[in-house]
Design an enzyme around this catalytic site. Structure first.
Site, PDB file in Angstrom:
ATOM      1  N   THR A   1      -3.182  17.431   5.245  1.00 14.84           N
ATOM      2  CA  THR A   1      -4.276  17.944   4.430  1.00 14.84           C
ATOM      3  C   THR A   1      -5.357  18.583   5.288  1.00 14.84           C
ATOM      4  O   THR A   1      -6.147  19.394   4.799  1.00 14.84           O
ATOM      5  CB  THR A   1      -4.867  16.808   3.569  1.00 14.84           C
ATOM      6  OG1 THR A   1      -3.809  16.164   2.861  1.00 14.84           O
ATOM      7  CG2 THR A   1      -5.863  17.335   2.560  1.00 14.84           C
TER       8      THR A   1
ATOM      9  N   TYR B   1       3.885   7.193   9.184  1.00 11.98           N
ATOM     10  CA  TYR B   1       3.761   8.028   7.990  1.00 11.98           C
ATOM     11  C   TYR B   1       5.160   8.435   7.556  1.00 11.98           C
ATOM     12  O   TYR B   1       5.798   9.283   8.173  1.00 11.98           O
ATOM     13  CB  TYR B   1       2.889   9.245   8.297  1.00 11.98           C
ATOM     14  CG  TYR B   1       2.581  10.149   7.113  1.00 11.98           C
ATOM     15  CD1 TYR B   1       2.867   9.775   5.801  1.00 11.98           C
ATOM     16  CD2 TYR B   1       1.985  11.391   7.311  1.00 11.98           C
ATOM     17  CE1 TYR B   1       2.576  10.605   4.735  1.00 11.98           C
ATOM     18  CE2 TYR B   1       1.684  12.228   6.254  1.00 11.98           C
ATOM     19  CZ  TYR B   1       1.978  11.834   4.964  1.00 11.98           C
ATOM     20  OH  TYR B   1       1.685  12.662   3.911  1.00 11.98           O
TER      21      TYR B   1
ATOM     22  N   LYS C   1       1.946   4.445   6.069  1.00 10.60           N
ATOM     23  CA  LYS C   1       1.529   5.270   4.937  1.00 10.60           C
ATOM     24  C   LYS C   1       2.802   5.690   4.215  1.00 10.60           C
ATOM     25  O   LYS C   1       3.630   6.419   4.765  1.00 10.60           O
ATOM     26  CB  LYS C   1       0.739   6.494   5.407  1.00 10.60           C
ATOM     27  CG  LYS C   1       0.342   7.438   4.272  1.00 10.60           C
ATOM     28  CD  LYS C   1      -0.345   8.696   4.797  1.00 10.60           C
ATOM     29  CE  LYS C   1      -0.641   9.681   3.669  1.00 10.60           C
ATOM     30  NZ  LYS C   1      -1.211  10.956   4.166  1.00 10.60           N
TER      31      LYS C   1
ATOM     32  N   VAL D   1      -4.176   6.046   1.345  1.00 12.01           N
ATOM     33  CA  VAL D   1      -4.570   7.228   2.107  1.00 12.01           C
ATOM     34  C   VAL D   1      -4.424   8.379   1.130  1.00 12.01           C
ATOM     35  O   VAL D   1      -3.323   8.820   0.816  1.00 12.01           O
ATOM     36  CB  VAL D   1      -3.700   7.452   3.357  1.00 12.01           C
ATOM     37  CG1 VAL D   1      -4.153   8.716   4.080  1.00 12.01           C
ATOM     38  CG2 VAL D   1      -3.791   6.247   4.295  1.00 12.01           C
TER      39      VAL D   1
END
Length: 299
Positions: free
Chosen positions: A54, A142, A170, A210
């Site tokens: 992001t 992640y 995550k 998150v």
């Protein structure tokens, strides 16, 4: 000095994967990044992920990444956990980014599964261990097979959880069954990486989020987490349901595009996007306004 953490919530509970503000000519906007980080923490975030997807990390330079971490730590590092995205599909480069992030003051590292080259599970394991061995910082894995092309198997997550600095995951896998087993067996602190599954993942043992929508509804996410923690599942469910238009609306096209559009509508620093991402169209912005309004977000 990083904010207080616990083994159960090593990076806090409500984290937003922050966009990277740029100036009108596309340069890094460090002042804007500090103002945005301050706003996000004031709004209820106790953690920020910098230089993630992001944050348009594929199109920012290593130098820009270090500058951004340093600026955000300076702005909010005494009030929020600053986690630096350092994962690439090149282990050596990821180690360099990890050491750079540590030197810039990051409190932790986010390491995405190597993308495009589709390593086997042993390669994923060794990649993450090599990065975790390179610094003294705690690591959040992640797992996002939709972007990386390969998932982290439960057995690999269990092995990685044995490393003293690999402390969290995550989860953007979208598999509640796999998450249930991995949470139970790995001992990793579990963070939802898919906003629409925030509440379902809490129900199987996640400790936080998150988020992307945390740019605009961090306070509501915290209310939902607090309610669930306190046993008020009905309240948590009501908050989740009220945010469904936001969860869906912010991802009608690529998430960074509409997040920057939403921030711009609210008057916060965001700026343009770097190619290959492009700014939201007038039609997309009009629909975004409807979605946010339906979710109770004031513009």
């Amino acid at each position: 000095m990083a904010p207080t953490s616990t083994p159960q919530t090593p990076f806090g509970r409500v984290l937003t994967a922050m966009v990277t503000p740029f100036t009108a000519d596309g340069a890094l906007d460090l002042d804007g990044a500090q103002r945005l980080a301050t706003h996000l923490v004031d709004s209820g975030n106790d953690g920020l992920v910098i230089n993630g997807t992001t944050g348009e990390s594929p199109t920012t330079s290593d130098t820009e990444k270090a500058q951004l971490v340093r600026a955000v730590v300076e702005a909010v590092g005494d009030r929020a956990h600053v986690v630096a995205g350092v994962g690439t599909n090149d282990t050596h480069h990821s180690i360099e980014l990890a050491r750079q992030a540590e030197a810039a003051g990051a409190h932790g590292l986010l390491v995405v599964t190597p993308y495009y080259n589709k390593p086997p599970q042993e390669g994923i394991y060794r990649h993450n261990v090599a990065i975790a061995d390179a610094t003294a910082l705690p690591v959040m894995l992640y797992d996002i097979p939709g972007r990386s092309g390969v998932a982290i198997d439960t057995e690999t997550l269990v092995r990685l959880g044995e490393h003293p600095r690999i402390v969290a995951n995550k989860d953007a896998k979208g598999d509640l069954g796999a998450a249930s087993w991995a949470i139970t067996r790995s001992g990793l602190a579990w963070y939802s990486g898919d906003d629409i599954l925030n509440l379902p993942l809490l129900s199987v043992g996640a400790v936080g989020v998150v988020s992307v929508v945390g740019h605009v509804v961090a306070g509501e996410l915290r209310t939902m987490l607090d309610a669930f923690r306190d046993g008020d599942v009905a309240k948590a469910t009501a908050v989740h349901q009220s945010l469904l238009p936001v969860f869906s609306g912010m991802f009608r096209t690529q998430g960074v595009i509409l997040t920057k559009a939403a921030l711009t509508l609210q008057g916060h620093p965001a700026g343009p996007l770097r190619l290959p991402l492009v700014s939201a169209t007038a039609e997309e912005i009009a629909r975004l306004k409807e979605d946010l309004a339906a979710g109770g977000v004031h513009l």
